[in-house]
Design a protein around this motif. Structure first.
Motif, short mmCIF file in Angstrom:
data_model
loop_
_atom_site.label_atom_id
_atom_site.label_comp_id
_atom_site.label_asym_id
_atom_site.label_seq_id
_atom_site.Cartn_x
_atom_site.Cartn_y
_atom_site.Cartn_z
N ASN A 199 0.82 -1.21 0.00
CA ASN A 199 0.00 0.00 0.00
C ASN A 199 0.86 1.27 0.00
OD1 ASN A 199 -2.39 -1.41 -0.10
ND2 ASN A 199 -2.79 -1.29 2.10
N ALA A 200 2.05 1.18 0.55
CA ALA A 200 2.93 2.35 0.55
C ALA A 200 3.35 2.72 -0.87
CB ALA A 200 4.16 2.07 1.39
N LYS A 201 3.38 1.72 -1.75
CA LYS A 201 3.75 1.96 -3.15
C LYS A 201 2.52 1.97 -4.06
CE LYS A 201 8.32 -0.18 -2.75
NZ LYS A 201 9.23 -1.24 -3.27
N ASN A 202 1.34 1.81 -3.48
CA ASN A 202 0.10 1.76 -4.28
C ASN A 202 0.24 0.73 -5.40
OD1 ASN A 202 -1.36 3.78 -2.86
ND2 ASN A 202 -0.15 5.34 -3.90
N THR A 203 0.72 -0.44 -5.05
CA THR A 203 0.97 -1.48 -6.04
C THR A 203 0.44 -2.82 -5.54
OG1 THR A 203 2.95 -0.32 -6.80
CG2 THR A 203 2.73 -2.64 -7.41
N VAL A 204 -0.15 -3.57 -6.43
CA VAL A 204 -0.58 -4.93 -6.15
C VAL A 204 0.12 -5.87 -7.12
CG1 VAL A 204 -2.62 -4.78 -7.63
CG2 VAL A 204 -2.59 -6.42 -5.76
N TYR A 205 0.43 -7.06 -6.66
CA TYR A 205 1.21 -8.01 -7.45
C TYR A 205 0.45 -9.32 -7.62
CZ TYR A 205 4.86 -4.82 -5.79
OH TYR A 205 5.59 -3.70 -5.49
N LEU A 206 0.81 -10.02 -8.67
CA LEU A 206 0.34 -11.39 -8.86
C LEU A 206 1.54 -12.24 -9.25
CD1 LEU A 206 -2.19 -13.23 -8.86
CD2 LEU A 206 -2.26 -12.91 -11.35
N GLN A 207 2.00 -13.04 -8.31
CA GLN A 207 3.09 -13.97 -8.59
C GLN A 207 2.50 -15.24 -9.16
OE1 GLN A 207 6.53 -13.60 -8.20
NE2 GLN A 207 6.61 -15.58 -9.25
N MET A 208 2.94 -15.61 -10.34
CA MET A 208 2.39 -16.77 -11.04
C MET A 208 3.50 -17.80 -11.24
SD MET A 208 -0.04 -14.85 -13.83
CE MET A 208 1.35 -14.23 -14.77
N ASN A 209 3.34 -18.93 -10.62
CA ASN A 209 4.31 -20.02 -10.72
C ASN A 209 3.68 -21.23 -11.40
OD1 ASN A 209 6.15 -18.43 -9.22
ND2 ASN A 209 5.39 -19.26 -7.28
N LYS A 210 4.53 -22.12 -11.85
CA LYS A 210 4.07 -23.35 -12.50
C LYS A 210 3.02 -23.05 -13.57
CE LYS A 210 4.89 -26.06 -8.30
NZ LYS A 210 4.28 -26.94 -7.28
N LEU A 211 3.32 -22.11 -14.42
CA LEU A 211 2.38 -21.67 -15.43
C LEU A 211 2.07 -22.77 -16.43
CD1 LEU A 211 3.71 -18.06 -15.85
CD2 LEU A 211 1.33 -18.65 -15.37
N LYS A 212 0.84 -22.75 -16.90
CA LYS A 212 0.34 -23.72 -17.86
C LYS A 212 -0.13 -23.00 -19.12
CE LYS A 212 -1.60 -26.42 -14.02
NZ LYS A 212 -2.85 -27.00 -13.46
N PRO A 213 -0.17 -23.68 -20.25
CA PRO A 213 -0.71 -23.04 -21.46
C PRO A 213 -2.13 -22.49 -21.25
CG PRO A 213 0.47 -25.01 -22.06
CD PRO A 213 0.44 -24.98 -20.56
N ASP A 214 -2.92 -23.14 -20.40
CA ASP A 214 -4.28 -22.67 -20.12
C ASP A 214 -4.31 -21.33 -19.38
OD1 ASP A 214 -5.94 -25.89 -19.56
OD2 ASP A 214 -5.40 -24.80 -21.38
N ASP A 215 -3.17 -20.91 -18.86
CA ASP A 215 -3.10 -19.61 -18.19
C ASP A 215 -2.92 -18.46 -19.18
OD1 ASP A 215 -1.11 -21.21 -15.67
OD2 ASP A 215 -3.23 -20.65 -15.52
N THR A 216 -2.74 -18.78 -20.44
CA THR A 216 -2.59 -17.76 -21.47
C THR A 216 -3.84 -16.89 -21.54
OG1 THR A 216 -1.06 -19.07 -22.80
CG2 THR A 216 -2.31 -17.35 -23.94
N ALA A 217 -3.65 -15.59 -21.38
CA ALA A 217 -4.78 -14.65 -21.35
C ALA A 217 -4.25 -13.24 -21.21
CB ALA A 217 -5.71 -14.97 -20.19
#
Length: 122
Positions: free
Chosen positions: A72-90
């Motif tokens: 919140n101090a940086k006004n930033t939100v993250y999404l760490q994505m591991n073990k990615l699959k082709p179905d995650d393509t978007a």
């Protein structure tokens, strides 16, 4: 409403990782979420995080692989994505909720970024 800008998308091989970021002017009192839309499909919920990071919600398809977090101090939100699959393509979208709690309904979100493309090759 705040302006949201996503970054961090790209091309990655299956099994790899990416970290998406979403920067805004100020959203420290509201929940934040990530959604995605694959080609030819509707927008779907991915993850959400309450205003104080005390609670989270994840789609079943990403549980155990994706982690949402915020600074919140940086006004930033993250999404760490591991073990990615082709179905995650978007295209992945960051969104600001109307509420402080984490919800999965896109109608609860009032501001949206332009999206960042994630492509996972097999």
């Amino acid at each position: 409403q705040v302006q949201l800008v996503e970054s961090g998308g790209g091309l990655v091989q299956a099994g790899g990782s990416l970290r998406l970021s979403c920067a805004g002017r100020a959203f420290s009192t509201t929940a934040m979420g990530w959604f995605r839309q694959a080609p030819g499909k509707g927008r779907e919920f991915v993850a959400a995080l309450s205003w104080n990071a005390g609670s989270t919600a994840y789609a079943d398809s990403v549980k155990g692989r994706f982690t949402i977090s915020r600074d919140n101090a940086k006004n930033t939100v993250y999404l760490q994505m591991n073990k990615l699959k082709p179905d995650d393509t978007a295209v992945y979208y960051c969104a600001e909720s109307r509420y402080g709690i984490a919800t999965m309904n896109d109608a609860d979100f009032r501001s949206w970024g332009q999206g960042t493309q994630v492509t996972v090759s097999s």
